[in-house]
Design an enzyme around this catalytic site. Structure first.
Site, PDB file in Angstrom:
ATOM      1  N   ARG A  73       0.829  -1.200   0.000  1.00 17.40           N
ATOM      2  CA  ARG A  73       0.000   0.000   0.000  1.00 17.40           C
ATOM      3  C   ARG A  73       0.866   1.253   0.000  1.00 17.40           C
ATOM      4  NH1 ARG A  73      -1.720   2.746   4.421  1.00 17.40           N
ATOM      5  NH2 ARG A  73      -1.575   0.952   5.816  1.00 17.40           N
ATOM      6  N   TYR A 125     -15.378  16.523 -18.166  1.00 14.93           N
ATOM      7  CA  TYR A 125     -15.864  15.150 -18.100  1.00 14.93           C
ATOM      8  C   TYR A 125     -16.975  15.048 -17.052  1.00 14.93           C
ATOM      9  CZ  TYR A 125     -15.826  10.228 -16.666  1.00 14.93           C
ATOM     10  OH  TYR A 125     -16.199   8.965 -16.321  1.00 14.93           O
ATOM     11  N   LYS A 225      -7.202   5.031 -20.348  1.00 14.51           N
ATOM     12  CA  LYS A 225      -7.360   5.443 -21.738  1.00 14.51           C
ATOM     13  C   LYS A 225      -6.068   5.201 -22.524  1.00 14.51           C
ATOM     14  CE  LYS A 225     -11.368   7.062 -20.263  1.00 14.51           C
ATOM     15  NZ  LYS A 225     -11.242   7.055 -18.820  1.00 14.51           N
TER      16      LYS A 225
END
Length: 907
Positions: A73, A125, A225
């Site tokens: 983590r 967006y 993306k």
């Protein structure tokens, strides 16, 4: 060595280690950015085995005290490689990998405190808007949405102490607006020194734009993306140059625990290596697509076009134009038809993948923004966004052109011999040509052939149960019925049902039982109940010689004659009606509904009860198209009229139909249907965003009796109401879940959708078996398709009792496996058809000379696929008969031949 950067604006260099080959004789030139994308190696983190691919350190913990890594983590070697690499190609000092692009923004927004103010763009967006709305209402942060394409619009909102952050996108999503990142950063730093300039760079990626070089403090990307490029992972990247911001970001990520997992880091590293070649290909095709749409006259948003308002600024701050563009059609319904008509372009809210995608932002990615706010920000409801992949550009253009044609957005120009745009709002009419319209007062419609077609259907979920109030989900299939009316002018009426034992019949029109039926007024609707007196008169008169061995033909002829007498009482046209189909008759694929739709539409055309739009003469290019009322092809009220009469024919054929078959045959696409009278809203509802699905339709060739099967379920319900009620409730739950999955498929993900549909198909079939409507032949088909190596889900469709089985075909199902499966099914005596669902509905071949092709070439003339010669493409005589060709074409040739006859008007 640092990547080549824009020398037109000030930039900060961070000389992170790179695999820079040493030379004892000369200094090496800096690597180009495309090379750095591939060169992932970090000299300070050498793999002990010399692996050419960064290892996946799939470990939550690391042994030892005081070492660099102790808990994944907080840090992981694979993630460190990724972050070093992204920082290098982003001109950044630090980079952080998190679980998604929105997770990246969430980490960044945690830098804010109550009372702070944000200046954000007005074309962001949708997910960004959602998160900004949340912090405004829950954290007490003020958000100012401004037009960031104008730096002067930003300045009034900059407060020396209150402005804590400026959030920019350039280009914006989805209007491709350009913000001058360098100038806005400069103005903000001068007026509010402590403000942080943040840029969402997802649309460009570091390969095409590096905002840190232009004064931004923090840059984030949805690495899902372009950085990844394959939509096989979710990830977000944050880059920055300031140590103070980097420490705060690192603290938040470690505290929250949203750092990217080692396996996803590995996949993302792999994706980055191919980013340059992917984006080069995508940009090149995007330019072609944008230029094509621009040449047709659509308003196109793409910085690669010469007239884009932000082109000069974009060229100064970026290294390319990207692979996302959008365009406006002028009408939301038209846009929906275009999106729904594509096959190669996948309907999805995302972008950046190797696959090309199409969407309507206002009903998909930006639907969460209030419509009033969308309007205030200038976001058009009809906007279509295209996200270009790496497919062959000619295939993408061809698919897009076919969608534009099918939707009625473009039409064939006789003068230019190419497609031209049908301008929205154009209503010019020419009275001389208007007489060709079906709504004219004379009977010229009888002098022309009318060629119509309608698709078959599959009931994906809810068959049989729909009769008892359960929601049915149905979709059209790319197999169609075709009907052709040809003038006779000899006082006779004749039919030829090619697919029903080649049935042919002829009657004297005046000998038909006209007196048994009261004529319907031109605008009068048919009553809910059938005219039993007329039905009996037809049986006793024109059909009296047809014996029990010709039940199918007699029923089809009865439906046709019934509608003919009801609809054409005044005109009584002398015609021949020819019917052929590429879908199997009696297999549960809606062949009777597609026949009913074709027959009803043909008779409505002959009786002038529906109207087609007129077109003006070919004076100029902009006059070579349908009027405003026809730009969506067949008007809504015409389609509804055709649907009503197709339902009448279905009643004659099936007694108590649900109405879903004829609705799909008329309207196409995919829809949900609820029958009236069950205490809940009835009617049908289109499933927006429905993507094309591949199905194998297998005709068992076992006869079935739909009336008997439907009656059997009804009897079972009477005898065992609780048992059947429970089964119906289960089917309703499946239909509801399927509707949600199909409607949310763009958000849900294609892989998840196919997986869930597969499970629901199997469950739905089990319930239908419990209702006693399956058949041993259908179970054999299910066993064949479910067996390894196929592992496919199959269910009956339609009435069952034989008929047809439908099998969902995953996207990755191999051609070899498909060939083997088809062979196995054929060897068992079945007829398999590989097709797709969700296409166009009722179609009418345009009657106008400008829309008719003389030779029905195999290649349809247009701008993507050029015509051979202008003279050969169009015939001046719409009366040239196509009857002979229609009757003699093979089934394999029929669809292509019909499509190439000319312009088709579709619902």
């Amino acid at each position: 060595m640092s990547p080549t950067i824009d020398t037109k604006t000030p930039a900060v260099h961070h000389d992170l280690p790179t695999p820079d080959p040493e030379s004892p004789t000369r200094t090496r030139q800096p690597y180009k950015l495309s090379t750095l994308c591939v060169a992932v190696e970090n000299p300070s983190m050498k793999d002990q085995y010399g692996s050419s691919s960064v290892p996946i350190y799939q470990s939550a913990t690391f042994k030892g005290v005081g070492n660099e890594y102790d808990y994944s983590r907080s840090g992981n070697p694979t993630r460190s490689h990724l972050e070093h690499h992204i920082a290098k190609i982003s001109s950044a000092a630090r980079a952080f990998a998190v679980s998604s692009g929105m997770a990246a923004l969430d980490v960044i927004l945690r830098l804010l405190r109550p009372g702070d103010e944000i200046i954000a763009g007005d074309d962001l967006y949708g997910g960004t808007n959602r998160l900004l709305t949340f912090i405004r209402t829950h954290v007490g942060v003020t958000v100012h949405h401004v037009d960031t394409t104008d730096p002067n619009a930003v300045i009034p909102f900059i407060h020396p102490t209150k402005t804590a952050m400026v959030l920019l996108e350039s280009p914006t999503n989805p209007l491709l607006k350009i913000a001058d990142l360098a100038l806005i950063s400069k103005e903000v730093k001068e007026r509010a020194p402590n403000a942080i300039v943040v840029v969402d760079n997802t649309m460009m990626s570091p390969y095409l734009q590096r905002p840190l070089e232009h004064g931004a403090d923090i840059v984030y990307d949805s690495a899902t993306k372009y950085l990844s490029g394959h939509h096989d992972l979710m990830a977000g990247m944050i880059t920055c140059n300031r140590d103070d911001l980097a420490k705060q970001i690192a603290f938040t990520i470690n505290s929250v625990g949203n750092a990217l997992t080692p396996i996803d880091c590995f996949l993302l590293l792999r994706g980055v290596k191919t980013m340059a070649v992917r984006m080069d290909r995508q940009q090149a095709t995007s330019q072609l697509v944008a230029t094509y749409l621009h040449s047709l006259g659509f308003k196109v948003h793409y910085p690669g076009l010469p007239d884009h308002p932000g082109r000069e600024i974009h060229q100064r701050i970026s290294d390319g134009n990207g692979a996302v563009l959008s365009f406006e059609t002028g009408d939301k319904e038209l846009s929906e038809k275009i999106v729904g008509s594509t096959r190669l372009w996948g309907i999805s809210v995302s972008f950046g993948c190797v696959n090309s995608l199409i969407s309507m932002p206002c009903v998909m990615s930006h639907a969460s923004i209030d419509p009033a706010i969308r309007a205030a920000r200038g976001l058009p409801e009809d906007l279509i966004r295209l996200c270009v992949g790496i497919e062959d550009s000619s295939d993408l253009l061809d698919d897009l052109e076919h969608a534009l044609v099918d939707a009625g957005a473009i039409a064939l120009s006789a003068q230019q011999n190419k497609y031209v745009r049908v301008p929205p709002g154009h209503v010019a009419l020419n009275k001389a040509v208007e007489q060709l319209a079906i709504g004219s007062s004379n009977s010229r419609g009888v002098e022309h052939e009318w060629f119509v077609s309608a698709p078959g259907k599959v009931i994906l979920f809810g068959e049989h149960a729909v009769v008892h109030g359960v929601t049915a989900i149905a979709a059209s299939v790319d197999l169609r019925c075709y009907g052709l009316t040809t003038p006779r002018n000899d006082g006779k009426l004749s039919v030829h049902f090619n697919d029903i034992n080649d049935f042919q019949a002829e009657w004297d029109i005046e000998s038909l039982p006209w007196g048994a039926s009261a004529p319907l007024g031109h605008h009068e609707r048919h009553p809910e109940d059938l005219d039993q007196q007329l039905i009996e008169a037809i049986h006793a008169g024109p059909l009296r010689e047809l014996g029990p061995d010709k039940d199918q033909a007699r029923n089809a002829a009865l439906a046709f004659l019934y509608m003919y007498i009801k609809l054409t009482n005044a005109e009584r046209p002398s015609v021949h009606f020819d019917v052929r189909a590429t879908l199997p008759v009696g297999a549960g694929l809606g062949s009777s509904a597609s026949f009913s739709t074709c027959a009803a539409t043909a008779l409505l055309l002959l009786s002038h009860r529906v109207t087609l739009p007129s077109i003006p003469p070919p004076i100029s290019a902009e006059h070579l198209h349908l009027s405003h009322h026809g730009r969506h092809a067949i008007e809504k009220h015409n389609a509804e009229e055709a649907n009503r009469w197709a339902f009448i024919a279905e009643k004659i054929l099936h007694g108590n139909p649900s109405g879903v078959d004829n609705s799909v045959a008329v309207f196409g696409g995919a829809l949900t249907y609820n029958r009236p009278g069950f205490g809940k809203p009835s009617g049908m509802e289109s499933i927006q965003g429905f993507g094309s699905l591949r199905f194998l339709l297998t005709n068992s060739k076992v006869p079935r009796d739909t009336k008997k099967l439907v009656a059997g379920v009804g009897l079972m319900k009477q005898e065992q109401p609780e048992v059947v009620g429970s089964i119906l409730d289960s089917i309703e739950n499946i239909s509801a879940q399927a509707k949600r999955s199909l409607a949310d498929s763009t958000e849900f993900g294609r892989e998840n959708l196919l997986r869930d549909l597969s499970v629901m198909i199997s469950e739905n079939h089990k319930h239908l078996v419990s209702l006693g409507v399956s058949h041993p032949s259908l179970e054999i088909i299910r066993e064949k398709t479910a067996a390894p190596p196929y592992n496919l889900s199959t269910k009956l469709t339609g009435a069952g009792g034989g008929g047809c089985a439908v099998t969902l075909i995953p996207d990755d199902f191999s051609d070899t496996s498909m060939k083997d499966l088809l062979s196995e099914l054929t060897e068992c005596g079945f007829d398999p058809y590989l097709t797709s669902v969700g296409g166009s509905g009722l179609g009418i071949l345009s009657p106008y000379p400008e829309h008719r092709n003389a030779s029905a070439k195999d290649i349809h003339p247009g701008q993507v696929t050029p015509p051979e010669t202008p003279d050969e493409a169009i015939t001046s005589d719409p009366g040239d008969s196509i009857k002979t060709s229609f009757e003699t074409k093979s089934l394999l040739e029929l669809t292509g031949w019909a499509q190439n006859l000319g312009k088709w008007l579709y619902v």
